[in-house]
Design a protein around this motif. Structure first.
Motif, short mmCIF file in Angstrom:
data_model
loop_
_atom_site.label_atom_id
_atom_site.label_comp_id
_atom_site.label_asym_id
_atom_site.label_seq_id
_atom_site.Cartn_x
_atom_site.Cartn_y
_atom_site.Cartn_z
N LEU A 60 0.82 -1.21 0.00
CA LEU A 60 0.00 0.00 0.00
C LEU A 60 0.86 1.26 0.00
N THR A 61 2.00 1.20 0.69
CA THR A 61 2.91 2.34 0.72
C THR A 61 3.32 2.72 -0.70
N CYS A 62 3.49 1.71 -1.54
CA CYS A 62 3.97 1.95 -2.90
C CYS A 62 2.90 2.48 -3.85
N VAL A 63 1.64 2.57 -3.39
CA VAL A 63 0.59 3.14 -4.24
C VAL A 63 -0.06 4.35 -3.57
N THR A 64 0.49 4.77 -2.43
CA THR A 64 -0.10 5.88 -1.67
C THR A 64 0.73 7.14 -1.84
N GLY A 65 0.08 8.22 -2.24
CA GLY A 65 0.78 9.48 -2.44
C GLY A 65 1.20 10.11 -1.12
N LYS A 66 2.40 10.68 -1.09
CA LYS A 66 2.86 11.36 0.12
C LYS A 66 1.93 12.52 0.48
N GLY A 67 1.37 13.15 -0.55
CA GLY A 67 0.46 14.25 -0.29
C GLY A 67 -0.74 13.83 0.54
N LEU A 68 -1.23 12.61 0.30
CA LEU A 68 -2.35 12.10 1.09
C LEU A 68 -1.95 11.99 2.56
N LEU A 69 -0.76 11.44 2.81
CA LEU A 69 -0.31 11.27 4.19
C LEU A 69 0.02 12.60 4.86
N ASN A 70 0.42 13.58 4.05
CA ASN A 70 0.69 14.91 4.60
C ASN A 70 -0.55 15.51 5.26
N ARG A 71 -1.73 15.08 4.79
CA ARG A 71 -2.99 15.65 5.29
C ARG A 71 -3.55 14.90 6.50
N LEU A 111 4.78 7.47 12.94
CA LEU A 111 3.63 8.35 13.06
C LEU A 111 3.13 8.76 11.68
N PHE A 112 4.06 9.10 10.79
CA PHE A 112 3.68 9.54 9.45
C PHE A 112 2.98 8.42 8.68
N MET A 113 3.45 7.19 8.86
CA MET A 113 2.92 6.05 8.10
C MET A 113 1.76 5.35 8.81
N TYR A 114 1.36 5.85 9.94
CA TYR A 114 0.27 5.22 10.71
C TYR A 114 -0.96 4.93 9.85
#
Length: 430
Positions: free
Chosen positions: A97-108, A134-137
């Motif tokens: 899932l990490t490899c298909v998830t945008g960092k921008g989504l996690l930033n929010r 915490l960021f990848m929670y």
């Protein structure tokens, strides 16, 4: 008929108190007995590592939480009750899932943004003290849910965003590799009880005003005796509104008993007598549970056996799915032909889905999103989530009514009314 699958995570971060029991544990255990649902309950010990670096505390808390749920009536034969760290497919799926998830989504993510805001106020670097954990929670939480293709996830309002993120991750993966994941939905209980603590504020460990669920009888009596009351003397009428004592009593007493205490308040019951009534009422329900809890705490091997058996049941779901996912992303024996894998579904065939969320303005919204992320339809603001849900239900069951509610929605860029109606029709027929 396929059963609806519910999944609930419990982070081992301390000993449960009466508020946890009345507000979450007791209703969740009662709901788990329904015959038309499959229930997955897990101890989120990976999540605990984000905030707690004390190994002994994590281990002890895991035992306490597991023993509490079992003592409170959770039936491991009827539900799948397991420890997160016993399911190796979860961290593997986290990476997929990490490899298909945008960092921008996690930033929010709310938790990450809250940490950044706290650092800004203190004049520190935005990411000071922020771990990758915490960021990848949200991704780990998404893997918890998607590893079992849960349909519904009971959460508080502060967790709705994580369910939306899990839906986004599932949609992204499905779009790239095929239809493997069910899009989960948040299950919000508007009637969740919130008990007052010893000082009248919400019962919470952060306020240090809790009554531990499995206090000894002597401790329970002492803590109830310390509940803050006003200065009205015996014989003076007392108010039930705002009374922590009355609120806790109401959560454990029958309707008849609650009515009797309400009348006793009006008649001027002495605070000491009211506290005695509360102690007897709570202890009546907790005493048999306390006996089972103490027995489990004295025999941790019994708890361990139950969790390992639950993990075996859980892996019966997660292992076959991860086997398919590994092949789908290309992690397969070199002798296996590419054509033997599941073909990627086309954007046209992939169904659109609704996403319901809350913005910073406190208002509630929904959008209709295609599998490739394109927004087909965006709603205006709603004051309550129920209003948004009613309109979603209407569109799902009656796509032809879209034209009647155009004042409340707007079409996505480059999409026509017929495009949206076609997507709604596909949802209705799926």
């Amino acid at each position: 008929m396929q059963k609806t699958r519910f999944l609930t995570g419990i982070t081992p971060s301390g000993t449960p108190h009466l508020g946890n029991y009345a507000g979450m544990m007791r209703p969740a255990i009662a709901a788990s007995r329904a015959k038309d649902v499959e229930n997955f309950y897990f101890l989120a010990d990976y999540h605990a590592l984000i905030k707690c670096q004390d190994p002994e505390r994590v281990n002890r808390s895991t035992l306490e939480i597991a023993a509490s749920w079992l003592a409170a009536g959770l039936d491991p034969d009827h539900v799948t009750f397991y420890r997160q760290s016993d399911i190796p497919q979860i961290p593997e799926l986290t990476w997929f899932l990490t490899c298909v998830t945008g960092k921008g989504l996690l930033n929010r993510a709310h938790a990450y943004k809250a940490s950044q805001d706290k650092n800004h106020e203190a004049g520190k670097d935005s990411d000071d003290g922020v771990t990758a954990g915490l960021f990848m929670y949200p991704v780990l939480m998404g893997a918890d849910i998607l590893a079992f293709n849960a349909n519904r996830v009971p959460v508080g309002r502060d967790q709705i965003q994580h369910i939306e993120m899990a839906r986004d991750m599932a949609s992204s993966f499905n779009h790239l590799y095929g239809e493997f994941f069910t899009l989960p939905e948040a299950a919000i209980d508007e009637q969740v009880a919130t008990l007052a603590g010893l000082d009248g504020r919400k019962m919470s460990k952060s306020y240090d005003n809790t009554i531990p669920l499995f206090s000894t009888q002597a401790q329970l009596k002492k803590l109830i005796g310390s509940i803050v009351t006003d200065s009205r003397a015996p014989g003076e009428p007392k108010d039930v509104e705002g009374s922590a004592l009355f609120q806790i009593y109401q959560a454990f007493a029958s309707d008849g008993e609650t009515a009797a205490l309400r009348q006793a308040y009006a008649d001027g019951i002495a605070w000491g007598d009211a506290k005695t009534m509360l102690f007897e009422c709570v202890d009546r329900e907790i005493a048999p549970l306390r006996e089972r809890y103490n027995d489990l705490m004295a025999h941790p091997q019994e708890v361990e056996t139950i969790l390992l058996q639950g993990a075996e049941k859980a892996r019966a779901y997660s292992q076959p799915l991860l086997h398919k996912l590994r092949a789908a992303v290309g992690l397969r024996p070199l002798t296996v032909a590419t054509t033997a894998t599941t073909a990627k579904v086309s954007t046209k065939a992939a169904a659109a889905s609704f996403k319901q969320y809350r913005e910073k303005d406190g208002k509630f919204y929904f959008k209709l999103v295609r599998a490739d992320g394109a927004i087909l339809l965006q709603s205006q603001a709603f004051d309550a989530p129920r209003d948004a849900g009613v309109m979603i239900a209407q569109l799902q069951s009656q796509p032809e009514t879209l034209g009647q509610i155009m004042d409340n929605v707007q079409l996505g860029d480059s999409f026509s009314l017929s495009d949206v109606q076609l997507a709604l029709k596909e949802i209705a027929e799926s």
